[in-house]
Design an enzyme around this catalytic site. Structure first.
Site, PDB file in Angstrom:
ATOM      1  N   TYR A 142       0.849  -1.149   0.188  1.00 13.63           N
ATOM      2  CA  TYR A 142      -0.086   0.021   0.086  1.00 13.63           C
ATOM      3  C   TYR A 142       0.845   1.363   0.190  1.00 13.63           C
ATOM      4  O   TYR A 142       0.615   2.310  -0.578  1.00 13.63           O
ATOM      5  CB  TYR A 142      -0.801   0.208   1.340  1.00 13.63           C
ATOM      6  N   LYS A 189       3.521 -15.542   2.291  1.00 14.31           N
ATOM      7  CA  LYS A 189       3.655 -16.064   1.236  1.00 14.31           C
ATOM      8  C   LYS A 189       5.011 -16.336   1.097  1.00 14.31           C
ATOM      9  O   LYS A 189       5.728 -15.981   0.198  1.00 14.31           O
ATOM     10  CB  LYS A 189       2.951 -15.294   0.016  1.00 14.31           C
ATOM     11  N   ASP A 221      -2.628 -18.298   0.583  1.00 14.85           N
ATOM     12  CA  ASP A 221      -3.728 -19.065  -0.388  1.00 14.85           C
ATOM     13  C   ASP A 221      -4.320 -20.156   0.309  1.00 14.85           C
ATOM     14  O   ASP A 221      -5.735 -20.323   0.185  1.00 14.85           O
ATOM     15  CB  ASP A 221      -3.050 -19.370  -1.742  1.00 14.85           C
ATOM     16  N   ASP A 245      -6.305  -7.131   4.010  1.00 13.68           N
ATOM     17  CA  ASP A 245      -7.366  -6.445   3.466  1.00 13.68           C
ATOM     18  C   ASP A 245      -8.400  -7.830   2.738  1.00 13.68           C
ATOM     19  O   ASP A 245      -9.702  -7.691   3.087  1.00 13.68           O
ATOM     20  CB  ASP A 245      -7.031  -5.640   2.399  1.00 13.68           C
ATOM     21  N   ASP A 249     -12.172  -9.198   4.450  1.00 14.64           N
ATOM     22  CA  ASP A 249     -13.554  -9.333   3.379  1.00 14.64           C
ATOM     23  C   ASP A 249     -14.254 -10.669   3.495  1.00 14.64           C
ATOM     24  O   ASP A 249     -15.426 -10.979   3.556  1.00 14.64           O
ATOM     25  CB  ASP A 249     -13.342  -8.781   2.007  1.00 14.64           C
TER      26      ASP A 249
HETATM   27  C1  IPM Z   1     -10.385  -1.114   4.210  1.00 16.57           C
HETATM   28  C2  IPM Z   1     -10.756  -0.516   2.752  1.00 16.57           C
HETATM   29  C3  IPM Z   1      -9.577   0.074   2.347  1.00 16.57           C
HETATM   30  C4  IPM Z   1      -8.200  -0.830   2.517  1.00 16.57           C
HETATM   31  C5  IPM Z   1      -9.734   1.267   1.096  1.00 16.57           C
HETATM   32  C6  IPM Z   1     -10.994   1.856   1.158  1.00 16.57           C
HETATM   33  C7  IPM Z   1      -8.345   2.035   1.019  1.00 16.57           C
HETATM   34  O1  IPM Z   1     -10.889  -1.568   1.810  1.00 16.57           O
HETATM   35  O2  IPM Z   1     -10.323  -0.694   5.154  1.00 16.57           O
HETATM   36  O3  IPM Z   1     -10.306  -2.548   4.118  1.00 16.57           O
HETATM   37  O4  IPM Z   1      -8.063  -1.119   1.309  1.00 16.57           O
HETATM   38  O5  IPM Z   1      -7.576  -0.670   3.427  1.00 16.57           O
HETATM   39 MN    MN Z   2     -10.867  -3.710   2.374  1.00 20.16          MN
END
Ligand code: IPM
Ligand code: MN
Length: 351
Positions: A142, A189, A221, A245, A249
Site C-alpha cells: 500500500y 507467502k 492462499d 485486506d 472481506d
Molecule cells: C479497508 C478498505 C481500504 C483498504 C480502502 C478503502 C483503501 O478496503 O479498510 O479494508 O484497502 O484498506
Molecule cells: Mn478492504
C-alpha cells in the site's frame, strides 16, 4: 467520562451509518453519565471537493486533538472510473492511518446466533466462530514505491517491510494471543515473497519471548480456503496489509454481512474506529445501508476506553435487533426489512 470524538463520516453511505452510530452513542452517554463532544471533519471525496485534499491538515488537527476517531467510509465512483485521477478519496484514509501511526488494524470475526441458518455456510461450520485478524496497516505494498515507466505501459507497486515494522505488529499479535487462547497464526507467502520470509524469520525469533503461545505459519492462499472451510481452527491471525485486506472481506461472510463488521485501528494513543465495509455508493442516500457495523465500531471505541458496560450494551442491542428482525435489506433474506434510519432509531431506543 468526557470524550472528545472526531467524527469523519466520509463518503457514500458513511454519513448515514455514522448518524445512526451517533444516535446510539448519545443514548449510551446519557445512560452512563458521559459527555461526548463530537468534532466533525471532512475526509475522502467530500474533502477533495472542499479543498482538493482527501485528508486536509484541518482534519488531521481535529483528529490529533480528539480522544478517538469514529469513521464512516471513503470512496467515490467518480474516481474509481477514472484511473488517471491524481487525487483519490482512498488516499485520505491511507494518509490518516499513516500520519496517526495506526499500524494495527484489529478485525474481529464472530457469529450472531440469529443469523446462523441464514449464512451461505453451514451452521455447524460457523457456530461459535470467534477469531481476530490483525492486519498491518501502514506499510507493505500500500505504501511502497509505485509508478509507471515505458511511457506508462509498465506499472509497478513495491512491497517493502522493515524488521521493526514486522516486530511491532507481531508483538500485538502475541499479546492478543496471550489474552485469548494462546494460538497465533502468521499468514504469509514465504514460498514466493522475500517480505514474507522476513516476516517469518522475524516472528520465529520472537517466539522465545512468548513460550506459551503456539505459533503456526501458513500460506495466505491456503488460509483463504481454510478460513471458510474450518473457521474454528483459528484464533488470532496476523498478516501484512494487502493479505489482511482480502482475508477480512472474506471473513465477513462467516458473520453474515459486510454491513455487520466493525474494526479498530490502533498504534498511537488515538484509535480509529470504522466499519470494514466501503462507501457503497450505489446505496448512498437511499436509506438502505446497514448501520450495524458503524454502531459496533462505536462499541469497540467505548471498549478502548475501558467502558465495557457500554460496549456490551451496544452489542446486546444489535443482537436483539437481529433476533427480532429489525434489519436492513442485506439481512432480510427476502423478508421484511427496515431503513437505515429506522434500524438506528430502534437501536437507540432499545439500547
Ligand atoms: C479497508 C478498505 C481500504 C483498504 C480502502 C478503502 C483503501 O478496503 O479498510 O479494508 O484497502 O484498506
Ligand atoms: Mn478492504
Amino acid at each position: 467520562m468526557k470524550l472528545n470524538i472526531a467524527l469523519l463520516a466520509g463518503d457514500g453511505i458513511g454519513p448515514e451509518v455514522i448518524e445512526q452510530a451517533v444516535k446510539v452513542c448519545e443514548v449510551i452517554a446519557t445512560k452512563y453519565n458521559h459527555e461526548i463532544n463530537w468534532n466533525p471533519a471532512l475526509a475522502g471525496a467530500a474533502a477533495i471537493e472542499d479543498c482538493g485534499d482527501p485528508y486536509p491538515d484541518s482534519t488531521h488537527k481535529i483528529c490529533k486533538s480528539s480522544d478517538a476517531i469514529l469513521f464512516g467510509a471513503i470512496g467515490h465512483p467518480k474516481y474509481d472510473n477514472d484511473p488517471t485521477a491524481k487525487v483519490r478519496p482512498e488516499q485520505g484514509l491511507l494518509k490518516m492511518r499513516k500520519k496517526l501511526g495506526l499500524f494495527a488494524n484489529v478485525r474481529p470475526t464472530f457469529t450472531f446466533p440469529s443469523l446462523l441458518d441464514k449464512s451461505p455456510l453451514k451452521r455447524e461450520r460457523i457456530e461459535g466462530v470467534d477469531f481476530v485478524i490483525l492486519r498491518e496497516l501502514i506499510s507493505g505494498i500500500y505504501f511502497g514505491e509505485k509508478g509507471r515507466r515505458d511511457n506508462g505501459d509498465t506499472a509497478f507497486d513495491t512491497c517493502v517491510y522493515t524488521k521493526s515494522e514486522v516486530q511491532r505488529i507481531a508483538k500485538k499479535g502475541f499479546e492478543l494471543a496471550m489474552m485469548r487462547s494462546k494460538k497465533l497464526c502468521c499468514v504469509d507467502k514465504a514460498n514466493v515473497m522475500e517480505t514474507s520470509r522476513l516476516w517469518r524469520e522475524t516472528i520465529q525469533a520472537m517466539e522465545k519471548d512468548y513460550p506459551e503461545v503456539k505459533v503456526s505459519y501458513e500460506f495466505v492462499d491456503a488460509v483463504a480456503m481454510r478460513l471458510i472451510q474450518w473457521p474454528h481452527s483459528y484464533d488470532v491471525l496476523v498478516t501484512e496489509n494487502l493479505f489482511g485486506d482480502f482475508l477480512t472481506d472474506e471473513a465477513s461472510v462467516i458473520s453474515g454481512s459486510m454491513g455487520l463488521m466493525p474494526s479498530a485501528s490502533i498504534g498511537s494513543d488515538i484509535g480509529l474506529f470504522e466499519p470494514i465495509h466501503g462507501s457503497y455508493p450505489q446505496a448512498a442516500g437511499l436509506n438502505i445501508a446497514n448501520p450495524m457495523a458503524a454502531v459496533l465500531s462505536a462499541a469497540m471505541m467505548f471498549e478502548s476506553f475501558g467502558l465495557t458496560k457500554e460496549s456490551d450494551a451496544i452489542r446486546k442491542v444489535v443482537n436483539k435487533a437481529l433476533e427480532e428482525g429489525i434489519v436492513t435489506v442485506d439481512l432480510a433474506f427476502g423478508g421484511e426489512s427496515y431503513g437505515t434510519k429506522e434500524v438506528g432509531t430502534w437501536l437507540a431506543e432499545n439500547v
